[in-house]
Each structure stands twice: as structure tokens, then as C-alpha cells.
Write an enzyme that holds these catalytic residues in place. Structure first.
Site, PDB file in Angstrom:
ATOM      1  N   HIS A 326       0.794  -1.218   0.000  1.00  0.00           N
ATOM      2  CA  HIS A 326       0.000   0.000   0.000  1.00  0.00           C
ATOM      3  C   HIS A 326       0.833   1.277   0.000  1.00  0.00           C
ATOM      4  O   HIS A 326       0.295   2.348  -0.306  1.00  0.00           O
ATOM      5  CB  HIS A 326      -0.945   0.019   1.203  1.00  0.00           C
ATOM      6  CG  HIS A 326      -2.112  -0.903   1.076  1.00  0.00           C
ATOM      7  ND1 HIS A 326      -2.023  -2.258   1.332  1.00  0.00           N
ATOM      8  CD2 HIS A 326      -3.394  -0.685   0.709  1.00  0.00           C
ATOM      9  CE1 HIS A 326      -3.207  -2.817   1.135  1.00  0.00           C
ATOM     10  NE2 HIS A 326      -4.050  -1.890   0.751  1.00  0.00           N
ATOM     11  N   GLY A 327       2.103   1.193   0.327  1.00  0.00           N
ATOM     12  CA  GLY A 327       2.891   2.416   0.329  1.00  0.00           C
ATOM     13  C   GLY A 327       4.325   2.182   0.748  1.00  0.00           C
ATOM     14  O   GLY A 327       4.638   1.213   1.446  1.00  0.00           O
TER      15      GLY A 327
END
Length: 474
Positions: A326-327
Site C-alpha cells: 500500500h505504500g
């Protein structure tokens, strides 16, 4: 160009008209989709198209190699090349600075210097979604689950198709590229359902998600010390609804848009906040990612078919990597590992006591408590997900634990949107489908009036600044 922009409306209308004017000719209609997809992505920045085309070329050659070589060693070497090159692109453009900074911090006490300046590589929009979809296609070919060999053009279009390109869902081959040979058809009912999904997505995004985000979530998470504990908790709940309605809105519009071109995408959400445990939650939330992690990571690692300690280890690895997907920040991995740790506890409890019954009054009470506990876990762990840093998340948690009361900073509009979000989330799906069927049965002029009215209503209610989709950063 965002799905909720007027620019996209004109783009979609023009692409739709051109596509159906040549839909009986395979290469003409695919050419329209390719041109539209390249144009759509180029509205942000065109150069990543070359990166995607190069990565696809390597994967395409590897797929050809699977069919040319019978040696299992050669096939595995080609698979390794494909996986390493595809993940290499992701790591270089998304995680290079994270790895650089982590190495600098870890090696500094040893007197070893690591580059202090960031690499500054621009992260292409949608790279994570592109990577996972590209890998699934290559792996499915390696496993022999896809029989027909496609051209490079079709392979690239499968990955670049504009409805899912920048924020998913992750589409399997059976729902897109394997349909390229079929002459598409679109009935009035199918077209109406597609428009209905688009309208629902716009309302979710502009009326609910954006109002919650700008009206409460953003200011509270920016300066939690300026708000009471109660307001911080309401903001955390509002963020979970904002995230759901923002991302599911994009999925709705993607599904509806694909339907207008004769393709059927699978559902990506199934009322996740009604889940009674975290396993069920992840089977309802971002379904295309959850099933990808299951099919291409968890099961190949052994899944549940190994010893119990190894099964728990597999679960932690998958959730940690899923969080990091996600990041480019370790807080995402921590968020994923927190979910993994709690899933491990649930699994151990089931091993000891057995899974709870699904019927009877006791089961209903247990399900109610499970639903509340699962939602609370999701809300509280997302503080780490939403906060810009771990230190900032710590400040938010400290504020939550103070126990200060007062909700003066929660506006009436936010309360209304929270109520709308909660009610719509628990509304039976059959009512949602019945509303879609009613919309389809309306005469075309009436449908047009309804869509215009919805558009005007959305514009009136969404008196806040239009915001990009949250998952564009992933």
C-alpha cells in the site's frame, strides 16, 4: 483525468461512440481501447507508458518461452526473469528511497555511509496494480491455466485498459483478455446497469467520501491535539467510511465503465464492515487484492497445508507484504503485520476451541460481538494507515486514550454523511439491485432526467474541494 471529472464524461462518451461504431472488427475495436487507454493515462504523465510497454515486452517474451521450452529448468528460469524484472521495476520506482533511508539508518552506527539524498524517482500512477496484474498473467501462463497465446498488443491492452489501470481492481485474464476475440454486445439493460453503477460510484465519492474527508478526517488527523478524544474517535470511524466509499466508488465506476464496453469485472467489495472476524473482513475488502495474495503468495508458500507454526508464519508474511504494497513506508507494513498478528490469534483460538457455530441464538450474539470487535480493530489500526508518520499516529492514539469528551467540532453535515454511510452499508444488497433494476426499466428520457438530477444533487451537496482517489497513491 479523474473518473469524477467532467472531462472524463466527455472522454467516455467519445470512446463509447467510436468503439461501438467499429465493434464488429476485432482490431479496430481493440485499437480504439488502446488509444483511449494511452490517452487516459497520458493526462497525468505519458512517460510511464514506455515503462509499462517495456515491462510487458519482457513478460511477453517469457510467456513465449514457456511454450517453446519443455525443460522445467528453462521454464523456471524464464519465470524468475519475469518476476524479478517486474518486481524490480516496482521496487526501483516505489521503494528505492525507503530501502535507501532504512539502510542509512541501520548502517550509520557501524560507520558506513549511505547516500543521504533521495533518488527522487517519480512513482507512476497505478504501478502497484499494474505489477500484480502483470505477474498474475505470467504465472497463469506458467501454470498452464491460460491456453491461448496472445499478441503483444493484446497483452499490453489487457494491462493498460483504462477502467482498471490506475486504481484497480486487479482483473484476471478470464474477465478481460480472454474476451478480446468475442464480438461484444450491449443490451439496453446492460447499458442501464453500467450507467447505474457509475452514478452510484459518483455519489459515493463526491457526496459521502469527500464530505467526510474534508469535513472531519483531514483536520483532525492534521492536528489531533486540537480536538477531544471523542472527536478523534469519530474522525477515525469517519476515515474508515471515507476509505471504503472512496475506493468502492472507484471500483463501481470501473465496473460500470467496463460494462459499457461489453466486459464484466468481478465485484471488489462486499459490505466489509459487516464481517464478524478479520478473515471474513479480508474476504470482503478489496477482494481482487485479497484473492491475488491468496492465489499467488499464500498458497504457493504452503498456505494451510503445512505445519501450524509455518501456517502462522505464512500468514504474517502475506499480511506484512500486503501492507507494504500500500505504500513505501514501514508504517504500512506495521499495519499489515498488526492485522496478521490478530489473524494468527484468531486461528490459534479456533485450533483450540473449534470454529464457532453459525446458527442459533448464541451464534447470533457471538456474530454481533464479532462484528463490533472487527470493526473496532479495523478503525483503530487504520490510524497508522492514515497518519503521515508513526510519531503522528502515536499522538493520535494518546489523544484517543485521554478520554476527553465533547463533539462540538463535528458538523451536522458530517453526522448526516456518517448516518448515510452506515445505513447504506447495512442495507441488504437485494435493495441495491432492485434500485438498479428500477433504473433500467425507466424510459430513456426519464433515465436521462434522473442522471442529470443526480449530477446536480451531487454538485450541490459536494460543496467541498474535489479530492483525488485515495488509492491513486498505491
Amino acid at each position: 483525468m479523474y473518473f469524477h471529472s467532467l472531462q472524463f464524461l466527455f472522454f467516455l462518451t467519445a470512446t463509447f461512440a467510436l468503439y461501438w461504431s467499429v465493434h464488429r472488427h476485432k482490431w479496430a475495436r481493440l485499437g480504439v481501447l488502446m488509444g483511449a487507454s494511452v490517452l487516459f493515462y497520458s493526462m497525468w504523465t505519458p512517460w510511464p507508458i514506455l515503462l509499462f510497454a517495456g515491462a510487458t515486452a519482457i513478460n511477453h517474451l517469457c510467456i513465449k518461452g514457456f511454450r517453446r521450452f519443455e525443460s522445467q529448468g528453462a521454464r523456471r528460469a524464464l519465470l524468475t526473469l519475469s518476476v524479478v524484472s517486474t518486481l524490480g521495476v516496482l521496487c526501483a520506482f516505489k521503494y528505492a528511497d525507503l530501502f535507501r533511508e532504512s539502510a542509512r539508518v541501520l548502517l550509520a552506527p557501524l560507520g558506513l555511509e549511505v547516500r543521504a539524498e533521495p533518488f527522487g524517482l517519480l512513482l507512476p500512477v497505478g504501478l502497484s496494480f499494474f505489477t500484480f496484474q502483470a505477474l498474475s498473467y505470467v504465472i497463469d501462463h506458467y501454470r498452464g491455466e491460460i491456453e491461448k497465446e496472445r499478441t503483444y498488443f493484446e497483452h499490453l491492452l489487457y494491462l493498460l485498459f483504462f477502467p482498471h489501470l490506475v486504481a484497480g481492481p486487479i482483473v484476471r485474464a478470464s474477465h478481460l483478455i480472454e474476451r478480446f476475440d468475442d464480438v461484444p454486445s450491449l443490451t439496453a439493460e446492460q447499458g442501464g446497469q453500467g450507467l447505474y453503477r457509475i452514478a452510484v460510484g459518483l455519489a459515493k465519492k463526491l457526496v459521502i467520501a469527500d464530505v467526510l474527508g474534508s469535513g472531519l478526517v483531514d483536520p483532525v488527523f492534521a492536528t489531533p491535539d486540537a480536538y477531544t478524544s471523542a472527536e478523534c474517535f469519530v474522525a477515525a470511524v469517519a476515515y474508515s467510511f471515507e476509505l471504503y466509499f472512496d475506493f468502492s466508488a472507484y471500483s463501481d465506476i470501473a465496473i460500470g465503465t467496463a460494462a459499457l464496453f461489453g466486459f464484466k469485472f468481478e465485484e471488489n467489495f462486499n459490505r466489509p464492515y459487516l464481517a464478524t472476524n478479520l478473515f471474513e473482513f479480508w474476504s470482503r475488502w478489496h477482494i481482487s487484492l485479497s484473492t491475488w495474495l491468496r492465489d499467488y503468495l499464500y498458497r504457493p508458500m504452503g498456505g494451510n497445508r503445512v505445519s501450524k507454526p509455518r501456517a502462522l508464519f505464512n500468514l504474517m508474511v502475506v499480511m506484512g507484504l500486503g501492507g507494504l504494497w500500500h505504500g513505501a513506508d514501514w508504517r504500512f507494513a506495521i499495519w499489515g503485520l498488526a492485522h496478521g498478528a490478530m489473524e494468527c490469534l484468531i486461528r490459534v483460538w479456533w485450533w483450540v476451541t473449534g470454529k464457532p457455530p453459525k446458527e442459533g441464538p448464541v451464534a447470533m450474539v457471538r456474530a454481533g460481538f464479532g462484528m463490533l470487535a472487527t470493526f473496532l480493530v479495523v478503525v483503530l489500526t487504520r490510524v497508522v494507515f492514515r497518519s503521515p508518520t508513526l510519531e503522528h499516529a502515536g499522538e493520535m492514539y494518546l489523544r484517543l486514550m485521554e478520554g476527553s469528551m465533547g463533539l462540538a467540532n463535528v458538523s451536522t453535515l458530517v453526522w448526516v454523511m456518517l448516518a448515510v454511510a452506515a445505513v447504506s452499508h447495512v442495507t441488504p444488497l437485494r435493495l441495491f439491485h432492485q434500485a438498479g433494476a428500477l433504473f433500467v426499466r425507466m424510459p430513456v428520457p426519464v433515465r436521462a432526467v434522473v442522471l442529470v438530477a443526480v449530477g446536480l444533487g451531487v454538485r450541490h451537496l459536494a460543496s467541498v474541494e474535489t479530492r483525488p482517489y485515495v488509492y491513486f497513491q498505491f
